[in-house]
Each structure stands twice: as C-alpha cells, then as structure tokens.
Design a protein around this motif. Structure first.
Motif, short mmCIF file in Angstrom:
data_model
loop_
_atom_site.label_atom_id
_atom_site.label_comp_id
_atom_site.label_asym_id
_atom_site.label_seq_id
_atom_site.Cartn_x
_atom_site.Cartn_y
_atom_site.Cartn_z
N GLU A 99 0.83 -1.20 0.00
CA GLU A 99 0.00 0.00 0.00
C GLU A 99 0.88 1.26 0.00
N GLN A 100 1.95 1.26 0.81
CA GLN A 100 2.87 2.40 0.86
C GLN A 100 3.53 2.62 -0.49
N ALA A 101 4.00 1.55 -1.12
CA ALA A 101 4.65 1.66 -2.42
C ALA A 101 3.69 2.21 -3.48
N LEU A 102 2.47 1.70 -3.49
CA LEU A 102 1.48 2.19 -4.47
C LEU A 102 1.16 3.66 -4.23
N ASP A 103 1.05 4.06 -2.95
CA ASP A 103 0.83 5.47 -2.62
C ASP A 103 2.00 6.33 -3.09
N ASP A 104 3.24 5.86 -2.85
CA ASP A 104 4.43 6.59 -3.28
C ASP A 104 4.45 6.75 -4.80
N LEU A 105 4.15 5.68 -5.51
CA LEU A 105 4.17 5.72 -6.97
C LEU A 105 3.08 6.65 -7.50
N GLN A 106 1.90 6.64 -6.88
CA GLN A 106 0.83 7.53 -7.31
C GLN A 106 1.21 8.98 -7.06
N ALA A 107 1.81 9.26 -5.90
CA ALA A 107 2.23 10.63 -5.58
C ALA A 107 3.29 11.11 -6.57
N ALA A 108 4.22 10.24 -6.94
CA ALA A 108 5.25 10.62 -7.91
C ALA A 108 4.63 10.90 -9.27
N GLU A 109 3.65 10.10 -9.65
CA GLU A 109 2.96 10.31 -10.93
C GLU A 109 2.19 11.63 -10.90
N ASP A 110 1.51 11.91 -9.79
CA ASP A 110 0.77 13.17 -9.66
C ASP A 110 1.71 14.37 -9.72
N ASP A 111 2.87 14.26 -9.05
CA ASP A 111 3.86 15.35 -9.09
C ASP A 111 4.36 15.57 -10.51
N ALA A 112 4.62 14.50 -11.23
CA ALA A 112 5.10 14.61 -12.61
C ALA A 112 4.03 15.26 -13.48
N ASP A 113 2.77 14.88 -13.30
CA ASP A 113 1.68 15.49 -14.07
C ASP A 113 1.59 16.99 -13.78
N GLU A 114 1.73 17.35 -12.51
CA GLU A 114 1.67 18.76 -12.12
C GLU A 114 2.83 19.55 -12.72
N ARG A 115 4.03 18.98 -12.70
CA ARG A 115 5.19 19.66 -13.30
C ARG A 115 5.00 19.86 -14.79
N ARG A 116 4.48 18.83 -15.47
CA ARG A 116 4.24 18.96 -16.92
C ARG A 116 3.21 20.04 -17.21
N ALA A 117 2.16 20.10 -16.40
CA ALA A 117 1.13 21.12 -16.60
C ALA A 117 1.72 22.51 -16.38
N GLU A 118 2.55 22.67 -15.36
CA GLU A 118 3.20 23.96 -15.11
C GLU A 118 4.14 24.35 -16.25
N GLN A 119 4.87 23.37 -16.79
CA GLN A 119 5.77 23.65 -17.92
C GLN A 119 4.99 24.06 -19.16
N ARG A 120 3.86 23.40 -19.41
CA ARG A 120 3.03 23.77 -20.56
C ARG A 120 2.48 25.18 -20.39
N ALA A 121 2.02 25.50 -19.17
CA ALA A 121 1.48 26.84 -18.92
C ALA A 121 2.57 27.89 -19.08
N GLU A 122 3.75 27.59 -18.59
CA GLU A 122 4.87 28.52 -18.72
C GLU A 122 5.26 28.70 -20.19
N ALA A 123 5.26 27.63 -20.96
CA ALA A 123 5.59 27.70 -22.39
C ALA A 123 4.55 28.55 -23.13
N ARG A 124 3.28 28.43 -22.74
CA ARG A 124 2.23 29.24 -23.38
C ARG A 124 2.41 30.72 -23.04
N ARG A 125 2.77 31.00 -21.77
CA ARG A 125 3.00 32.39 -21.37
C ARG A 125 4.19 32.97 -22.14
N ASP A 126 5.24 32.18 -22.29
CA ASP A 126 6.43 32.64 -23.00
C ASP A 126 6.15 32.86 -24.49
N ALA A 127 5.23 32.10 -25.03
CA ALA A 127 4.90 32.18 -26.46
C ALA A 127 4.09 33.44 -26.77
N ARG A 128 3.48 34.02 -25.81
CA ARG A 128 2.62 35.21 -26.04
C ARG A 128 3.41 36.43 -26.24
#
Length: 128
Positions: A99-128
């Motif tokens: 259960e701990q390992a699955l929670d850790d893996l899910q948290a890492a996946e969520d963090d990666a998704d959040e970082r990608r979303a932030e990078q996309r938003a930053e790239a859109r701001r820079d493109a304007r």
C-alpha cells in the motif's frame, strides 16, 4: 522495481505486555506481473502478485532514525533486521508495504503530471 520506506510499529514478545519496536524499513517493490501465454521461446509464465522485499531497517525514536551504538550495536542491529524482515514477509507487513509503495508511486505520478502542466502553462506564457 522501485525502492520505498515504511515506518512500522512491530509487536515483539508477549502480546499481553504490548511491547513493540519502531523501525523504518527500506524495501523493494515489485508490481503485479500479468500472466504471459505460451510463445515459441517459452511455455508461458503464470501471473505473480505484487511483492515487497526487505532491504534494511533502522530503529526509530520519536519518529527519527536512531541507529544503534556501543559495544552491542551489531547484535542489536542484527536482531532488528531479523524482526523487521520477518514482519515485512508476513501478511500484515506485505499489505502495508505494498500500500505504501502504491501510494508513493501515485504521488510521484501526480507530481510529474503537475510539473508537466506547469511547464506547458509557462511555455504558453512565453509564447505570447
């Protein structure tokens, strides 16, 4: 395969006395493997459930690592390793560690998704 830690309170000795040790256990996690059918090279492989394999343990005091010291440190660590590995190999330890390992893996996946979303938003701001 991935490496994880879990803080565990492991009962020891007579259950009526309520004695327990606190330990931080490091383990490797192997996720579930689906059944693989027969192929030219092999007769197939049965499905295997997720499993946690013990790596090491350190004693805890007030939630902080407290490695053993002194003349009997090696003996105390050996005893802790034996107790911790036995607990992890049992049903309760396996369930909590997986259960701990699955929670850790899910948290890492969520963090990666959040970082990608932030990078996309930053790239859109820079493109304007």
């Amino acid at each position: 395969m991935s490496t994880h830690t879990i803080d565990a309170t492991i009962p020891v000795g007579d259950p009526d006395l309520g004695a327990a040790i606190e330990a931080r256990i490091t383990f490797t996690f192997h996720g579930r493997v689906e059944e693989q059918g027969a192929s030219y090279a092999s007769g197939g492989q049965p499905a295997e459930g997720a499993v946690a394999e013990w790596m090491s343990a350190v004693s805890l005091e007030d939630g902080q690592p407290a490695p053993y010291g002194g003349a009997f440190a090696a003996l105390e660590q050996s005893s802790l390793d034996s107790i911790a590995s036995e607990w992890l190999e049992g049903d309760e330890g396996q369930a909590q560690a997986i259960e701990q390992a699955l929670d850790d893996l899910q948290a890492a996946e969520d963090d990666a998704d959040e970082r990608r979303a932030e990078q996309r938003a930053e790239a859109r701001r820079d493109a304007r």
